[in-house]
Motif scaffolding. Structure first.
Motif: not given
Length: 166
Positions: A53-55, A58, A77, A79, A119, A126-127
């Motif tokens: 997952l990203t900005e 998310p 980060d 989740i 996220l 990101f995670g």
């Protein structure tokens, strides 16, 4: 830990967009054993993916899998997972590196549970996790949750469903 951004990580892992949101790549399927019979047809005994997952992406939108899934946190980060059990109970679990702060490195989600992920704000943008799926993942065994249907079925979770369902 090395500093890199989500695009570099996605490129290095050869990830592509996932229908539920985020990015993924299948990294393993058990080809050494015969396929097993399931109610949905023949499946690999197990499969595994990377999931990012990203900005910019998310949310992993609400979906339901027939198979059991074990999630493994890797880097980035935290989740947050929202799980709606068949009886309507909501369970929230945060996967991340802060184990002493209550975050989890592993998460088991049995088949038949509605699941969404998002996220959480952090320093990385990101995670990254992995998932091990048994019986192995097949799109025929996954159902994306529709906002109206889920809101009607689980009215007590309407606000969350509005945020995390398609």
């Amino acid at each position: 830990m090395n500093r890199y951004d989500a695009r570099e990580l996605a490129a290095a892992l050869n990830l592509e967009p996932h229908t539920e949101g985020g990015f993924y790549r299948r990294t393993y399927q058990n080809d050494l054993e015969p396929m097993i019979d399931t109610p949905g047809g023949k499946r690999h005994l197990m499969s595994s993916i990377y999931y990012l997952l990203t900005e910019d992406a998310p949310i992993g939108h609400f979906h339901l899998n027939r198979s059991d899934i074990v999630h493994y946190y890797h880097v980035g980060d935290a989740i947050e997972y929202s799980l709606i059990l068949p009886d309507g109970t909501l369970k929230t679990v945060v996967m991340g590196a802060d184990v002493l702060g209550g975050q989890h490195l592993q998460l088991y989600v049995p088949g038949g549970v509605w699941k969404a992920s998002r996220l959480l704000d952090g320093e990385h943008g990101f995670g990254l996790i992995s998932e091990a799926v048994s019986p192995g993942f097949d799109y025929a065994d996954m159902r994306l949750g529709e906002r109206d249907e889920l809101s009607e079925r689980f009215a007590q979770h309407r606000a969350l469903i509005d945020k995390l369902a398609l």
